[in-house]
Design an enzyme around this catalytic site. Structure first.
Site, mmCIF file in Angstrom:
data_model
loop_
_atom_site.group_PDB
_atom_site.id
_atom_site.type_symbol
_atom_site.label_atom_id
_atom_site.label_comp_id
_atom_site.label_asym_id
_atom_site.label_seq_id
_atom_site.Cartn_x
_atom_site.Cartn_y
_atom_site.Cartn_z
ATOM 1 N N SER A 114 0.843 -1.273 -0.167
ATOM 2 C CA SER A 114 -0.056 0.016 -0.086
ATOM 3 C C SER A 114 0.854 1.116 0.126
ATOM 4 C CB SER A 114 -0.876 -0.204 1.271
ATOM 5 O OG SER A 114 -1.376 1.253 1.516
ATOM 6 N N TYR B 283 -3.704 -0.729 10.089
ATOM 7 C CA TYR B 283 -3.483 -1.019 8.602
ATOM 8 C C TYR B 283 -1.986 -0.371 8.150
ATOM 9 C CZ TYR B 283 -4.399 -1.137 3.489
ATOM 10 O OH TYR B 283 -4.314 -1.127 2.156
HETATM 11 P P1 NAD Z 1 -11.610 -4.984 -1.381
HETATM 12 O O1 NAD Z 1 -12.181 -4.691 -0.048
HETATM 13 O O2 NAD Z 1 -12.556 -4.883 -2.593
HETATM 14 O O3 NAD Z 1 -11.180 -6.732 -1.321
HETATM 15 C C1 NAD Z 1 -10.509 -7.115 -0.089
HETATM 16 C C2 NAD Z 1 -10.595 -8.682 -0.373
HETATM 17 O O4 NAD Z 1 -9.931 -9.196 0.801
HETATM 18 C C3 NAD Z 1 -11.804 -9.214 -0.349
HETATM 19 O O5 NAD Z 1 -11.799 -10.249 -1.450
HETATM 20 C C4 NAD Z 1 -12.187 -9.788 0.775
HETATM 21 O O6 NAD Z 1 -13.075 -10.687 0.818
HETATM 22 C C5 NAD Z 1 -10.682 -10.188 1.172
HETATM 23 N N1 NAD Z 1 -10.412 -10.353 2.761
HETATM 24 C C6 NAD Z 1 -10.613 -9.620 3.730
HETATM 25 N N2 NAD Z 1 -10.582 -9.995 4.706
HETATM 26 C C7 NAD Z 1 -10.634 -11.332 4.445
HETATM 27 C C8 NAD Z 1 -10.646 -12.365 5.410
HETATM 28 N N3 NAD Z 1 -10.747 -12.257 6.816
HETATM 29 N N4 NAD Z 1 -10.502 -13.949 4.950
HETATM 30 C C9 NAD Z 1 -10.362 -13.932 3.399
HETATM 31 N N5 NAD Z 1 -10.466 -12.724 2.670
HETATM 32 C C10 NAD Z 1 -10.411 -11.536 3.165
HETATM 33 O O7 NAD Z 1 -10.488 -4.125 -1.533
HETATM 34 P P2 NAD Z 1 -9.144 -4.173 -2.596
HETATM 35 O O8 NAD Z 1 -8.923 -2.662 -2.874
HETATM 36 O O9 NAD Z 1 -9.458 -5.195 -3.743
HETATM 37 O O10 NAD Z 1 -7.917 -4.667 -1.757
HETATM 38 C C11 NAD Z 1 -7.253 -5.737 -2.190
HETATM 39 C C12 NAD Z 1 -5.839 -5.474 -1.284
HETATM 40 O O11 NAD Z 1 -5.371 -4.276 -1.908
HETATM 41 C C13 NAD Z 1 -5.685 -5.363 0.202
HETATM 42 O O12 NAD Z 1 -4.858 -5.831 0.502
HETATM 43 C C14 NAD Z 1 -5.741 -4.001 0.240
HETATM 44 O O13 NAD Z 1 -5.199 -3.633 1.390
HETATM 45 C C15 NAD Z 1 -4.845 -3.492 -0.944
HETATM 46 N N6 NAD Z 1 -4.809 -2.038 -1.357
HETATM 47 C C16 NAD Z 1 -5.878 -1.473 -1.989
HETATM 48 C C17 NAD Z 1 -5.733 -0.001 -2.284
HETATM 49 C C18 NAD Z 1 -7.003 0.468 -2.831
HETATM 50 O O14 NAD Z 1 -7.026 1.676 -3.040
HETATM 51 N N7 NAD Z 1 -8.257 -0.053 -3.048
HETATM 52 C C19 NAD Z 1 -4.940 0.540 -1.973
HETATM 53 C C20 NAD Z 1 -3.712 -0.181 -1.693
HETATM 54 C C21 NAD Z 1 -3.671 -1.456 -1.168
#
Ligand code: NAD
Length: 253
Positions: A145, A158
């Site tokens: 991130s 986080y």
């Molecule tokens: P999202 O909320 O759409 O997806 C998160 C995923 O993690 C989902 O599939 C959810 O079911 C899964 N998850 C969460 N807790 C879980 C658990 N206890 N058991 C199993 N699965 C679980 O969000 P996203 O943005 O697609 O996030 C994906 C990754 O990218 C994450 O690690 C997030 O921190 C990271 N990220 C996202 C962004 C952004 O701007 N969206 C930026 C930096 C990093």
């Protein structure tokens, strides 16, 4: 040099959090490059499954809650039962809690650290043992991130988890490079997914964030397609312990 260093034909990738957002997009990108997919999720990953199968690849769905490590042996066993090998692990599942640091609870600390860091380590360990047993190396890609680099606001667990994840990426690369295992990370910038819905809904925060992105837009899940295929493929065989920012230039400001 192989003809196409980005070709993933015949490879098997495990992706956590495959049902939504960035995970769904990375499943489709890896399938487009030739991978079969083992998708880990808490919900039915209907859309991901049909998109992967539309690329002519197999998709095996495993339901697991990654807030604890219990599911780790099951995930590896099921992947091996389905495909007989594992080549790539994408640690994408992640969760976030927003609250002032003064009011932050132990549960919000533990829930985030469990999914974002502890389970990532033990799943990586189990998959690395399999890579070594297979004797062909492998690829581990951790989804970090901007808060692997910066402090953030009202998201202490986080930030701790994602800063820790970037450190862990380097630590594991140091130990496992000699086995032909590449451990690297991708640090997405501000991307349009459920994870950022609250930020985008806050007019002031949305304007502040957009104002700092040189590319002038939020990232889309498809923006991770090229980076994940690169880090999953032989094109990145000499890249170890690196976390690649895919952020529209955010960190360059
Ligand atoms: P999202 O909320 O759409 O997806 C998160 C995923 O993690 C989902 O599939 C959810 O079911 C899964 N998850 C969460 N807790 C879980 C658990 N206890 N058991 C199993 N699965 C679980 O969000 P996203 O943005 O697609 O996030 C994906 C990754 O990218 C994450 O690690 C997030 O921190 C990271 N990220 C996202 C962004 C952004 O701007 N969206 C930026 C930096 C990093």
């Amino acid at each position: 040099m192989v003809a196409n260093p980005f070709d993933l034909s015949g490879k098997v990738a495990i992706i956590t959090g495959c049902d939504a957002g960035l995970g769904r997009s990375m499943c489709v990108a890896l399938a487009s490059a030739g991978c079969d997919i083992v998708g880990i999720s808490r919900r039915e990953p209907h859309e991901t499954q049909s998109e992967v199968e539309a690329k002519g690849r197999r998709f095996v769905s495993i339901r697991a809650d990654l807030s604890a490590t219990d599911a780790v042996p099951f995930i590896v066993d099921e992947a091996l039962q389905a495909f007989g090998r594992i080549d790539i692990l994408v640690n994408n599942a992640g969760t976030i809690r927003r609250e002032d640091a003064l009011n932050f609870t132990e549960k919000d600390w533990d829930d985030v650290m469990g999914v974002n860091l502890k389970t990532v380590f033990f799943l990586s360990q189990a998959v690395a043992r399999q890579f070594i047993a297979q004797q062909g190396g492998g690829k581990i890609i951790n989804i970090a991130s901007m808060l692997s680099f910066q402090g953030g606001i009202r998201v202490p667990s986080y930030t701790a988890s994602k800063s820790g994840l970037m450190g862990l990426t380097k630590a594991l690369a140091n130990e496992w490079a000699k086995h032909g295992i590449n451990v690297n990370g991708i640090a997405p910038g501000y991307m349009v997914t459920n994870n950022t819905a609250a930020l985008r809904a806050d007019e002031q925060r949305n304007a502040e964030i957009l104002g700092r992105i040189p590319a002038g837009r939020w990232g889309e899940p498809i923006d991770l397609a090229g980076p994940v295929v690169f880090l999953a493929s032989s094109a990145s065989d000499y890249v170890h312990g690196h976390t690649l920012a895919v952020d529209g230039g955010w960190l360059a400001r």
